[in-house]
Design a protein around this motif. Structure first.
Motif, mmCIF file in Angstrom:
data_model
loop_
_atom_site.group_PDB
_atom_site.id
_atom_site.type_symbol
_atom_site.label_atom_id
_atom_site.label_comp_id
_atom_site.label_asym_id
_atom_site.label_seq_id
_atom_site.Cartn_x
_atom_site.Cartn_y
_atom_site.Cartn_z
ATOM 1 N N LEU A 191 43.270 34.840 34.774
ATOM 2 C CA LEU A 191 44.698 35.163 34.016
ATOM 3 C C LEU A 191 44.811 35.964 33.461
ATOM 4 O O LEU A 191 44.871 37.288 33.135
ATOM 5 C CB LEU A 191 46.305 34.502 34.826
ATOM 6 C CG LEU A 191 47.114 35.069 34.871
ATOM 7 C CD1 LEU A 191 47.446 36.102 36.018
ATOM 8 C CD2 LEU A 191 48.460 34.594 34.680
ATOM 9 N N ILE A 192 44.518 35.037 31.960
ATOM 10 C CA ILE A 192 44.479 35.683 31.136
ATOM 11 C C ILE A 192 43.347 36.605 30.835
ATOM 12 O O ILE A 192 43.477 37.902 29.877
ATOM 13 C CB ILE A 192 44.407 34.413 29.859
ATOM 14 C CG1 ILE A 192 45.901 33.697 29.470
ATOM 15 C CG2 ILE A 192 44.217 35.547 28.504
ATOM 16 C CD1 ILE A 192 46.025 33.218 29.066
ATOM 17 N N GLY A 193 42.244 36.348 31.308
ATOM 18 C CA GLY A 193 40.835 37.133 31.518
ATOM 19 C C GLY A 193 40.706 38.675 32.440
ATOM 20 O O GLY A 193 40.334 39.303 32.416
ATOM 21 N N GLY A 194 42.096 38.768 33.747
ATOM 22 C CA GLY A 194 42.286 40.513 33.528
ATOM 23 C C GLY A 194 41.622 40.018 35.195
ATOM 24 O O GLY A 194 41.224 41.222 35.885
ATOM 25 N N GLY A 195 41.269 38.881 35.634
ATOM 26 C CA GLY A 195 40.665 38.533 37.084
ATOM 27 C C GLY A 195 42.041 37.772 37.790
ATOM 28 O O GLY A 195 43.112 38.139 37.913
#
Length: 56
Positions: A33-37
């Motif tokens: 989620l933090i990595g944008g996925g």
């Protein structure tokens, strides 16, 4: 030592291992989620295949 102590010890070890697995999966989901996925990406089989191929 009696049998109930052994059963209690095995139950505690099982709980610790289960907590580790759950926290590992939740951590992977937060990382995705933090990595944008997509938050469910760590649960896909292709992700695990990639991880195991990376470890070889």
């Amino acid at each position: 030592m009696n049998k109930s102590y052994g059963n209690h010890l095995v139950k505690n070890i099982f709980k610790i291992i289960l907590a580790f697995i759950l926290l590992f999966i939740v951590g992977m989901m937060v990382g995705a989620l933090i990595g944008g996925g997509n938050i469910l990406t760590p649960l896909l089989p292709k992700t695990w295949v990639h991880i195991f191929q990376f470890m070889k």
